[in-house]
Scaffold this motif. Structure first.
Motif, PDB file in Angstrom:
ATOM      1  N   HIS A 105       0.828  -1.211   0.000  1.00  0.00           N
ATOM      2  CA  HIS A 105       0.000   0.000   0.000  1.00  0.00           C
ATOM      3  C   HIS A 105       0.861   1.259   0.000  1.00  0.00           C
ATOM      4  O   HIS A 105       0.554   2.236  -0.684  1.00  0.00           O
ATOM      5  N   ARG A 106       1.946   1.232   0.741  1.00  0.00           N
ATOM      6  CA  ARG A 106       2.833   2.398   0.781  1.00  0.00           C
ATOM      7  C   ARG A 106       3.545   2.606  -0.566  1.00  0.00           C
ATOM      8  O   ARG A 106       3.657   3.736  -1.043  1.00  0.00           O
ATOM      9  N   LEU A 107       4.009   1.515  -1.156  1.00  0.00           N
ATOM     10  CA  LEU A 107       4.670   1.632  -2.459  1.00  0.00           C
ATOM     11  C   LEU A 107       3.681   2.096  -3.529  1.00  0.00           C
ATOM     12  O   LEU A 107       4.026   2.921  -4.387  1.00  0.00           O
ATOM     13  N   ASN A 108       2.470   1.574  -3.461  1.00  0.00           N
ATOM     14  CA  ASN A 108       1.447   1.999  -4.417  1.00  0.00           C
ATOM     15  C   ASN A 108       1.120   3.476  -4.237  1.00  0.00           C
ATOM     16  O   ASN A 108       0.907   4.192  -5.213  1.00  0.00           O
ATOM     17  N   GLY A 109       1.076   3.933  -2.981  1.00  0.00           N
ATOM     18  CA  GLY A 109       0.818   5.347  -2.716  1.00  0.00           C
ATOM     19  C   GLY A 109       1.902   6.241  -3.301  1.00  0.00           C
ATOM     20  O   GLY A 109       1.619   7.311  -3.854  1.00  0.00           O
ATOM     21  N   LEU A 110       3.161   5.796  -3.172  1.00  0.00           N
ATOM     22  CA  LEU A 110       4.271   6.563  -3.741  1.00  0.00           C
ATOM     23  C   LEU A 110       4.171   6.620  -5.261  1.00  0.00           C
ATOM     24  O   LEU A 110       4.353   7.688  -5.881  1.00  0.00           O
ATOM     25  N   LEU A 111       3.861   5.470  -5.873  1.00  0.00           N
ATOM     26  CA  LEU A 111       3.717   5.435  -7.330  1.00  0.00           C
ATOM     27  C   LEU A 111       2.538   6.292  -7.780  1.00  0.00           C
ATOM     28  O   LEU A 111       2.594   6.944  -8.830  1.00  0.00           O
ATOM     29  N   LEU A 112       1.464   6.307  -6.986  1.00  0.00           N
ATOM     30  CA  LEU A 112       0.311   7.152  -7.296  1.00  0.00           C
ATOM     31  C   LEU A 112       0.698   8.628  -7.291  1.00  0.00           C
ATOM     32  O   LEU A 112       0.320   9.393  -8.195  1.00  0.00           O
ATOM     33  N   LEU A 113       1.455   9.049  -6.285  1.00  0.00           N
ATOM     34  CA  LEU A 113       1.906  10.437  -6.228  1.00  0.00           C
ATOM     35  C   LEU A 113       2.699  10.821  -7.476  1.00  0.00           C
ATOM     36  O   LEU A 113       2.470  11.881  -8.070  1.00  0.00           O
ATOM     37  N   LEU A 114       3.611   9.954  -7.873  1.00  0.00           N
ATOM     38  CA  LEU A 114       4.477  10.255  -9.010  1.00  0.00           C
ATOM     39  C   LEU A 114       3.688  10.289 -10.325  1.00  0.00           C
ATOM     40  O   LEU A 114       3.828  11.229 -11.116  1.00  0.00           O
ATOM     41  N   THR A 115       2.880   9.248 -10.555  1.00  0.00           N
ATOM     42  CA  THR A 115       2.143   9.182 -11.821  1.00  0.00           C
ATOM     43  C   THR A 115       1.100  10.286 -11.907  1.00  0.00           C
ATOM     44  O   THR A 115       0.895  10.866 -12.983  1.00  0.00           O
ATOM     45  N   PHE A 116       0.436  10.585 -10.796  1.00  0.00           N
ATOM     46  CA  PHE A 116      -0.581  11.636 -10.833  1.00  0.00           C
ATOM     47  C   PHE A 116       0.060  12.998 -11.072  1.00  0.00           C
ATOM     48  O   PHE A 116      -0.467  13.819 -11.829  1.00  0.00           O
ATOM     49  N   PHE A 117       1.203  13.227 -10.445  1.00  0.00           N
ATOM     50  CA  PHE A 117       1.867  14.517 -10.614  1.00  0.00           C
ATOM     51  C   PHE A 117       2.346  14.715 -12.059  1.00  0.00           C
ATOM     52  O   PHE A 117       2.094  15.763 -12.674  1.00  0.00           O
TER      53      PHE A 117
END
Length: 263
Positions: free
Chosen positions: A180-192
């Motif tokens: 979940h934490r890794l997915n959250g980090l990837l979400l931040l990057l891809t969304f940005f």
């Protein structure tokens, strides 16, 4: 044209129903859990298809304004029904969550619908805007120009699988896991990179093509492009702030919910 739209009308709801029934029979899940996960699966697949189409289109257009690719209009027509289907799918998820919580908005689907529209009004308006404005703008008003920009817009969907995975992990109480934490980090990057920076990049690309300053691009771009950007970009900024707040709560140990923006 009608054949592609009809295919989309069958494909997305059909995939949802097939996935839902398969999860119920194979995994033994409840109707609600199967429906919610199936919604995320369909959204993720649509995002993969859109992003793949975007990569093909953008990489094939050396002239960002005049070059054409057949996949541009084809995917717009095919994907347009998805946004209408997804509104219904999101309401189904909301309805099942009400049932799990032990209250059904007074037992009335009408009352539940009103609650859903209040809660998800921005997302519903976003989907309606995509169907009622962006689809005609892309198919008719741009008059066959700017396939490169349309392809880049498709790449905005790259963040959607991360949103969907985050929701599924929370649904099954896996919000404290490393995944979940890794997915959250990837979400931040891809969304940005794929949503927040998307519209500034489109204006920058047009300024390079036209050899004009970036600040002058809104004066040259069609009004439909400026209107779409002025309505959609603030939504991306708003949703990105929600994602950042959710990430801060997770890293601070004060919660687990990362408010996901788009399906």
């Amino acid at each position: 044209m009608l054949a592609l739209m009809a295919a989309g009308c069958v494909f997305f709801p059909g995939l949802f129903l097939l996935s839902k029934q398969s999860l119920k029979h194979i995994m033994g899940w409840s109707d609600g859990d199967a429906a919610i996960v199936s919604t995320r699966l369909v959204s993720s697949l649509q995002a993969v298809l859109a992003s793949s189409a975007g990569c093909v289109i953008a990489s094939s257009c050396s002239d960002v304004l005049e070059d054409r690719h057949w996949l541009t209009d084809a995917y717009i027509l095919f994907a347009a029904p998805y946004f209408a289907y997804d509104i219904y799918a999101m309401f189904l998820c909301y309805w099942h969550k009400l049932q799990v919580k032990g209250h059904q908005a007074g037992g009335s689907r009408g009352a539940a619908l009103a609650g859903f529209l209040r809660r998800e009004k921005l997302l519903v308006l976003h989907h309606l805007f995509m169907v009622l404005f962006c689809c005609p703008a892309s198919l008719l008003w741009r008059r066959g120009r700017g396939d490169f920009f349309q392809g880049v817009l498709f790449l905005a969907e790259l963040s959607t699988p991360c949103v969907c995975l985050g929701k599924v992990l929370i649904q099954f109480q896996q919000h404290h896991t490393l995944l979940h934490r890794l997915n959250g980090l990837l979400l931040l990057l891809t969304f940005f990179f794929c949503r927040v920076l998307l519209f500034p990049y489109l204006y920058f690309a047009y300024s390079r093509y036209s050899s004009v300053p970036v600040y002058a691009v809104p004066l040259l771009a069609p009004w439909q492009c400026n209107l779409g950007a002025s309505l959609l970009w603030p939504l991306q900024l708003y949703w990105f702030t929600l994602i950042c707040r959710g990430a801060l709560r997770v890293t601070g140990g004060r919660g687990h919910q990362t408010p996901p923006p788009l399906e």
